[in-house]
Design a protein around this motif. Structure first.
Motif, mmCIF file in Angstrom:
data_model
loop_
_atom_site.group_PDB
_atom_site.id
_atom_site.type_symbol
_atom_site.label_atom_id
_atom_site.label_comp_id
_atom_site.label_asym_id
_atom_site.label_seq_id
_atom_site.Cartn_x
_atom_site.Cartn_y
_atom_site.Cartn_z
ATOM 1 N N SER A 122 -6.784 5.562 -14.649
ATOM 2 C CA SER A 122 -6.955 4.406 -13.764
ATOM 3 C C SER A 122 -6.937 3.099 -14.555
ATOM 4 O O SER A 122 -6.339 2.105 -14.125
ATOM 5 C CB SER A 122 -8.267 4.534 -12.989
ATOM 6 N N GLU A 123 -7.578 3.101 -15.703
ATOM 7 C CA GLU A 123 -7.583 1.903 -16.553
ATOM 8 C C GLU A 123 -6.172 1.568 -17.025
ATOM 9 O O GLU A 123 -5.765 0.397 -17.053
ATOM 10 C CB GLU A 123 -8.503 2.126 -17.761
ATOM 11 N N THR B 114 -4.180 0.114 -14.159
ATOM 12 C CA THR B 114 -4.607 -1.268 -13.910
ATOM 13 C C THR B 114 -3.954 -2.209 -14.911
ATOM 14 O O THR B 114 -3.458 -3.290 -14.540
ATOM 15 C CB THR B 114 -6.142 -1.373 -13.987
ATOM 16 N N LYS B 115 -3.909 -1.806 -16.184
ATOM 17 C CA LYS B 115 -3.244 -2.614 -17.217
ATOM 18 C C LYS B 115 -1.757 -2.789 -16.918
ATOM 19 O O LYS B 115 -1.159 -3.804 -17.269
ATOM 20 C CB LYS B 115 -3.398 -1.945 -18.594
ATOM 21 N N TYR C 206 -1.204 -2.348 -11.523
ATOM 22 C CA TYR C 206 -1.449 -1.693 -10.235
ATOM 23 C C TYR C 206 -2.881 -1.890 -9.784
ATOM 24 O O TYR C 206 -3.807 -1.936 -10.603
ATOM 25 C CB TYR C 206 -1.157 -0.190 -10.348
ATOM 26 N N LYS C 207 -3.046 -2.008 -8.462
ATOM 27 C CA LYS C 207 -4.387 -1.968 -7.881
ATOM 28 C C LYS C 207 -4.705 -0.513 -7.614
ATOM 29 O O LYS C 207 -3.978 0.174 -6.902
ATOM 30 C CB LYS C 207 -4.470 -2.764 -6.593
ATOM 31 N N VAL C 208 -5.791 -0.028 -8.201
ATOM 32 C CA VAL C 208 -6.118 1.398 -8.191
ATOM 33 C C VAL C 208 -7.285 1.675 -7.247
ATOM 34 O O VAL C 208 -8.301 0.978 -7.277
ATOM 35 C CB VAL C 208 -6.483 1.877 -9.616
ATOM 36 N N SER C 209 -7.120 2.684 -6.411
ATOM 37 C CA SER C 209 -8.234 3.195 -5.603
ATOM 38 C C SER C 209 -8.288 4.699 -5.812
ATOM 39 O O SER C 209 -7.260 5.340 -6.018
ATOM 40 C CB SER C 209 -8.037 2.862 -4.124
ATOM 41 N N CYS D 198 -2.400 4.115 -5.793
ATOM 42 C CA CYS D 198 -2.205 2.783 -6.377
ATOM 43 C C CYS D 198 -1.105 2.009 -5.670
ATOM 44 O O CYS D 198 -0.163 2.597 -5.134
ATOM 45 C CB CYS D 198 -1.818 2.904 -7.852
ATOM 46 N N ARG E 112 1.412 -1.572 -6.314
ATOM 47 C CA ARG E 112 1.835 -2.666 -7.180
ATOM 48 C C ARG E 112 1.675 -4.004 -6.473
ATOM 49 O O ARG E 112 1.671 -5.061 -7.101
ATOM 50 C CB ARG E 112 3.301 -2.467 -7.596
ATOM 51 N N ASN F 195 -0.223 -6.944 -4.349
ATOM 52 C CA ASN F 195 -1.562 -7.520 -4.435
ATOM 53 C C ASN F 195 -2.225 -7.426 -3.066
ATOM 54 O O ASN F 195 -2.142 -8.333 -2.247
ATOM 55 C CB ASN F 195 -1.484 -8.977 -4.897
ATOM 56 N N ASN G 248 -8.479 -1.000 0.130
ATOM 57 C CA ASN G 248 -8.641 0.151 -0.740
ATOM 58 C C ASN G 248 -7.864 1.308 -0.106
ATOM 59 O O ASN G 248 -8.238 1.801 0.954
ATOM 60 C CB ASN G 248 -10.134 0.488 -0.862
#
Length: 421
Positions: free
Chosen positions: A159-160, A163-164, A167-170, A192, A194, A196, A200
């Motif tokens: 997930s980290e 995010t880097k 991507y917005k991760v749920s 996830c 891409r 914005n 969630n």
């Protein structure tokens, strides 16, 4: 919505997405047995077919081989793929087995991440066992490279990294039974985007469960039971005929006739199919085995794994064995057919019964041998293994419908541009 399926197995994720209205582009699976089932049904199937790129061979390959051999062609797909899905092998994370941070199969998730960075899909879905989000034991670390798994779970690490990558991760744990699967199968999902977005996506999915079941003709207030799923496959009062859908001889199966009245769940799985499903082969148990199964039924509470006290009294070395409860969902279907005993018959389930509990429709044909043993167990992926490893298609269909509804709102679907490049 055009998708790529990585670590595709026999095609559970792909099938659900196709049922939802998505379009398959490519599917990557390392095992030839599992890939053949996938190819037979979905890539070159009668009901579905992928928009397969001309440059990609229709053969089994690993994610690493896919990236190494076709990086230039894959790069041209960037911007044309809406969704990338995959369930990296889970044996290193599973709490049902030996959780091993050094298991090389864990590293396959990192190959998945590399592919994400090349393709840049709009959405990503990663499915794995619930233990995917558990930290490994520090005592089991074998090298300094494993240190990241002490501090975080593998799900947190991935997930980290996503995010880097922008991507917005749920993410979270879900029970497949909430989406009509007759099985208490808890899985960990990472979803996830891409884009914005404020929503969630994992929570969005969980909110759709009742409406999804209702749309499939199921009661949103009641779980689907194993009896709903496999009652028509019971052997009582059925004619038996020789089983011919594998090379093994001396096996029998029921002469299947579809019921005149279908339960709501069976209506979904029959899916307009008029014939007999394949993989109906009945187990050829020895008398001693049948007697032992009868003892299991007497010593157990239906639907619950046999207690350690009962296992010890029966001299049983297996860690888990469950007799199904007729009017409840099944426990998690695994790759080992002798983990579960039928609710009214002293036998293990047939491959088709396990497929029904996994929500595979009857027209879907599993290929290859049924089981394997010895040294071949590490290499082969027979039918029971294909089914046990699969993502339930009903869960995948719910994911696909949720993402498609988002795309309709956002008008985010774009035409293909690079398939023939």
């Amino acid at each position: 919505m055009r998708f790529i399926d990585v670590f595709a197995g026999c095609g559970g994720l792909s099938l659900g997405l196709l049922n939802a209205g998505c379009q398959g582009v490519a599917a990557i699976e390392k095992n030839p047995m599992a890939f053949e089932t996938l190819r037979h049904n979905l890539i070159d199937g009668k009901r579905y077919s992928f928009e397969w790129p001309k440059w990609l061979p229709k053969e089994a390959m690993s994610c690493e081989q896919f990236i190494t051999n076709f990086r230039a062609q894959i790069s041209k797909l960037a911007g044309t793929i809406d969704l990338m899905v995959g369930g990296p092998p889970c044996q290193g994370f599973s709490t049902a087995g030996r959780r091993n941070p050094a298991d090389p199969r864990n590293k396959m998730a990192e190959q998945y991440l590399e592919l994400v960075k090349i393709v840049r899909p709009k959405y990503i879905v990663i499915e794995n066992v619930s233990g995917f989000n558990s930290r490994f034991n520090e005592e089991k670390m074998t090298s300094a490279a494993d240190e990241k798994y002490i501090k975080t779970s593998y799900a947190e690490y991935i997930s980290e990294e996503l995010t880097k990558a922008g991507y917005k991760v749920s993410r979270g744990k879900i029970n497949c039974a909430a989406f009509g699967v007759p099985q208490n199968r808890y899985r960990y999902l990472i979803i996830c985007s891409r884009e914005n977005i404020r929503e969630n996506l994992f929570e969005e999915l969980t909110k759709t469960s009742s409406e999804f079941k209702k749309g499939k003709g199921l009661n949103p207030q009641s779980p689907v039971t194993v009896h709903d799923a496999i009652a028509d496959l019971e052997t009582a009062d059925k004619i038996r005929i020789p089983s011919t859908d594998s090379s093994a001889k001396g096996f029998w199966e029921i002469d299947y006739k579809s019921p005149d009245i279908l339960s709501p769940y069976l209506k979904i799985l029959r899916d307009g199919f008029s014939g007999a499903p394949n993989s109906l082969r009945l187990p050829n148990h020895k008398v001693d085995t049948i007697v032992q199964f009868m003892k299991f039924r007497q010593a157990s509470e239906p639907g619950k794994s046999l207690s350690k006290k009962a296992r010890d009294a029966l001299g049983l070395k297996k860690h888990a064995i469950t007799v199904l409860a007729r009017n409840y969902p099944s426990p998690t279907i695994t790759t080992l057919p002798d983990d579960i005993i039928h609710y009214s018959e002293a036998r293990i389930l047939t491959a088709r019964e396990t497929a029904r509990i996994q929500s595979f429709p009857d027209w879907f044909e599993f290929t290859g041998k049924y089981t394997t043993g010895g040294k071949a167990r590490k290499l082969d992926c027979p039918r029971y293994t294909q089914i046990g490893n699969a993502v339930p298609p009903l869960l995948s269909e719910a994911i696909g419908k949720m993402l498609l509804s988002r795309c309709e709102i956002e008008s985010c679907l774009e035409p293909a541009a690079a398939l023939e490049s």
